[in-house]
Structure formats: structure tokens, C-alpha cells
Design a protein around this motif. Sequence first.
Motif, PDB file in Angstrom:
ATOM      1  N   LEU A   8       0.343  -1.434   0.191  1.00  0.00           N
ATOM      2  CA  LEU A   8       0.566  -0.217   0.374  1.00  0.00           C
ATOM      3  C   LEU A   8       0.819   1.355  -0.003  1.00  0.00           C
ATOM      4  N   LEU A   9       2.133   1.104   0.786  1.00  0.00           N
ATOM      5  CA  LEU A   9       2.737   2.311   0.551  1.00  0.00           C
ATOM      6  C   LEU A   9       3.584   3.031  -0.437  1.00  0.00           C
ATOM      7  N   ALA A  10       3.158   1.679  -1.119  1.00  0.00           N
ATOM      8  CA  ALA A  10       3.591   1.495  -2.500  1.00  0.00           C
ATOM      9  C   ALA A  10       3.373   2.653  -3.681  1.00  0.00           C
ATOM     10  N   LYS A  11       2.396   1.883  -3.378  1.00  0.00           N
ATOM     11  CA  LYS A  11       1.505   2.462  -3.745  1.00  0.00           C
ATOM     12  C   LYS A  11       1.035   4.066  -3.776  1.00  0.00           C
ATOM     13  N   VAL A  12       0.723   4.305  -2.990  1.00  0.00           N
ATOM     14  CA  VAL A  12       0.819   5.769  -2.600  1.00  0.00           C
ATOM     15  C   VAL A  12       2.295   6.521  -2.742  1.00  0.00           C
ATOM     16  N   ASP A  13       3.086   6.253  -2.667  1.00  0.00           N
ATOM     17  CA  ASP A  13       4.216   6.741  -3.401  1.00  0.00           C
ATOM     18  C   ASP A  13       4.291   6.701  -5.137  1.00  0.00           C
ATOM     19  N   ASP A  14       3.997   5.852  -5.606  1.00  0.00           N
ATOM     20  CA  ASP A  14       3.279   5.618  -7.234  1.00  0.00           C
ATOM     21  C   ASP A  14       2.674   6.690  -7.976  1.00  0.00           C
ATOM     22  N   VAL A  15       0.741   7.282  -7.028  1.00  0.00           N
ATOM     23  CA  VAL A  15       0.549   7.519  -7.357  1.00  0.00           C
ATOM     24  C   VAL A  15      -0.058   9.094  -8.118  1.00  0.00           C
ATOM     25  N   ALA A  16       1.020   9.029  -8.546  1.00  0.00           N
ATOM     26  CA  ALA A  16       1.632  10.579  -9.402  1.00  0.00           C
ATOM     27  C   ALA A  16       1.475   9.868 -10.016  1.00  0.00           C
ATOM     28  N   ASN A  17       1.831   8.560 -10.807  1.00  0.00           N
ATOM     29  CA  ASN A  17       1.793   8.053 -11.994  1.00  0.00           C
ATOM     30  C   ASN A  17       0.776   6.713 -12.271  1.00  0.00           C
ATOM     31  N   PHE A  18       0.042   7.013 -11.368  1.00  0.00           N
ATOM     32  CA  PHE A  18      -1.351   5.706 -11.335  1.00  0.00           C
ATOM     33  C   PHE A  18      -1.700   5.975 -13.282  1.00  0.00           C
ATOM     34  N   ARG A  19      -1.082   5.886 -13.545  1.00  0.00           N
ATOM     35  CA  ARG A  19      -1.414   6.325 -15.238  1.00  0.00           C
ATOM     36  C   ARG A  19      -0.647   5.014 -15.848  1.00  0.00           C
ATOM     37  N   SER A  20       0.224   5.410 -15.986  1.00  0.00           N
ATOM     38  CA  SER A  20       0.658   4.366 -16.754  1.00  0.00           C
ATOM     39  C   SER A  20       1.941   2.734 -15.564  1.00  0.00           C
ATOM     40  N   ASN A  21       1.213   2.689 -14.155  1.00  0.00           N
ATOM     41  CA  ASN A  21       2.242   1.579 -13.279  1.00  0.00           C
ATOM     42  C   ASN A  21       1.111   0.817 -13.039  1.00  0.00           C
ATOM     43  N   ALA A  22       1.777  -0.491 -13.476  1.00  0.00           N
ATOM     44  CA  ALA A  22       0.886  -1.735 -13.428  1.00  0.00           C
ATOM     45  C   ALA A  22       0.526  -1.902 -11.591  1.00  0.00           C
ATOM     46  N   CYS A  89       4.904  13.083   5.521  1.00  0.00           N
ATOM     47  CA  CYS A  89       5.700  13.351   5.681  1.00  0.00           C
ATOM     48  C   CYS A  89       7.034  12.519   6.695  1.00  0.00           C
ATOM     49  N   ALA A  90       6.815  12.058   7.924  1.00  0.00           N
ATOM     50  CA  ALA A  90       7.713  11.633   8.794  1.00  0.00           C
ATOM     51  C   ALA A  90       7.508  10.025   7.914  1.00  0.00           C
ATOM     52  N   ILE A  91       6.412   9.052   7.261  1.00  0.00           N
ATOM     53  CA  ILE A  91       6.428   8.044   6.928  1.00  0.00           C
ATOM     54  C   ILE A  91       7.634   8.101   5.960  1.00  0.00           C
ATOM     55  N   VAL A  92       7.311   9.262   4.584  1.00  0.00           N
ATOM     56  CA  VAL A  92       8.436   8.760   3.719  1.00  0.00           C
ATOM     57  C   VAL A  92       9.764   8.680   4.264  1.00  0.00           C
ATOM     58  N   GLU A  93      10.089  10.086   4.469  1.00  0.00           N
ATOM     59  CA  GLU A  93      11.208  10.360   5.613  1.00  0.00           C
ATOM     60  C   GLU A  93      11.676   9.006   5.774  1.00  0.00           C
ATOM     61  N   SER A  94      11.038   8.098   6.637  1.00  0.00           N
ATOM     62  CA  SER A  94      11.364   7.447   7.888  1.00  0.00           C
ATOM     63  C   SER A  94      11.515   5.811   6.579  1.00  0.00           C
ATOM     64  N   ARG A  95      11.427   5.925   5.389  1.00  0.00           N
ATOM     65  CA  ARG A  95      11.026   4.977   4.360  1.00  0.00           C
ATOM     66  C   ARG A  95      11.945   5.362   3.609  1.00  0.00           C
ATOM     67  N   THR A  96      12.189   6.559   2.752  1.00  0.00           N
ATOM     68  CA  THR A  96      13.745   6.847   2.677  1.00  0.00           C
ATOM     69  C   THR A  96      14.962   6.499   2.959  1.00  0.00           C
ATOM     70  N   ALA A  97      15.178   6.685   4.214  1.00  0.00           N
ATOM     71  CA  ALA A  97      16.090   6.709   5.263  1.00  0.00           C
ATOM     72  C   ALA A  97      16.244   5.049   5.616  1.00  0.00           C
ATOM     73  N   GLY A  98      14.757   4.214   5.570  1.00  0.00           N
ATOM     74  CA  GLY A  98      15.586   2.897   5.233  1.00  0.00           C
ATOM     75  C   GLY A  98      14.735   2.144   6.763  1.00  0.00           C
ATOM     76  N   THR A  99      14.107   2.913   7.431  1.00  0.00           N
ATOM     77  CA  THR A  99      13.477   2.680   8.889  1.00  0.00           C
ATOM     78  C   THR A  99      11.865   2.989   9.334  1.00  0.00           C
ATOM     79  N   ARG A 100      11.459   2.820   9.412  1.00  0.00           N
ATOM     80  CA  ARG A 100      10.205   2.692  10.103  1.00  0.00           C
ATOM     81  C   ARG A 100       9.531   3.452  10.747  1.00  0.00           C
ATOM     82  N   PRO A 101       8.609   4.248  11.200  1.00  0.00           N
ATOM     83  CA  PRO A 101       7.798   5.203  11.873  1.00  0.00           C
ATOM     84  C   PRO A 101       7.426   5.052  13.267  1.00  0.00           C
ATOM     85  N   ALA A 102       7.759   5.246  13.755  1.00  0.00           N
ATOM     86  CA  ALA A 102       7.052   4.830  15.238  1.00  0.00           C
ATOM     87  C   ALA A 102       5.336   5.051  15.138  1.00  0.00           C
ATOM     88  N   ALA A 103       4.880   3.492  15.761  1.00  0.00           N
ATOM     89  CA  ALA A 103       3.089   3.392  15.753  1.00  0.00           C
ATOM     90  C   ALA A 103       2.508   4.331  16.252  1.00  0.00           C
TER      91      ALA A 103
END
Length: 103
Positions: A8-22, A89-103
Amino acid sequence: LALRDDALLAKVDDVANFRSNARFTERERAALAYVEEATRTRRVDDATFATLRQHFDDREIVAITWLNAVENYFNLQAVPLGIGADGMCAIVESRTAGTRPAA
């Protein structure tokens, strides 16, 4: 729970390209095209609506329209008041850094 769903998070990352993203189904593409057009132009082309109608019934279309309107309304308030993105924004930053945000 959604914050722990990598697909689901990968879809959120790719939503700007929804027309062409599989990752996106035709149903999801129809809904996203509809809300994007409604948000950008305040109108929806007949072809866009016809595609939406192929995938959703009247009740679902009303729900999609309402949710999009509410989100746009909240953004009209949040942006000028400097209200943040509820942790997204914290979710995106933590994914970029390879960590998980606090729940």
C-alpha cells in the motif's frame, strides 16, 4: 495498520504515475483520474465519468466524490494555516532512510 503495508505504501509513493504504473488496477485508475480531474478543473469530462461508471455504482461514485470534496476542503484550510500532513511526511522520510516510523 495501513502504515505497515509495504504494498500500500508503494502505491502511495507511485500515485503520481497511476496512469502508467502496473500497481494500479483499472478500477483504481478510473477513480484516481476522476478525482484528479474534479480537483484540477472542478468539472469532469463525459469520457472520464463514463470510465468511472464502468467500475463503480451510483453509491460508490457519490462516496468517491464526497471523500474527494472533503479532502480538498481540508487542504483549503490546512495549507494557509500551515497544518502538516498528519505524519505522512515522516513516513516518507523513514522509508527513504530505511526505517519504520513509530506506530
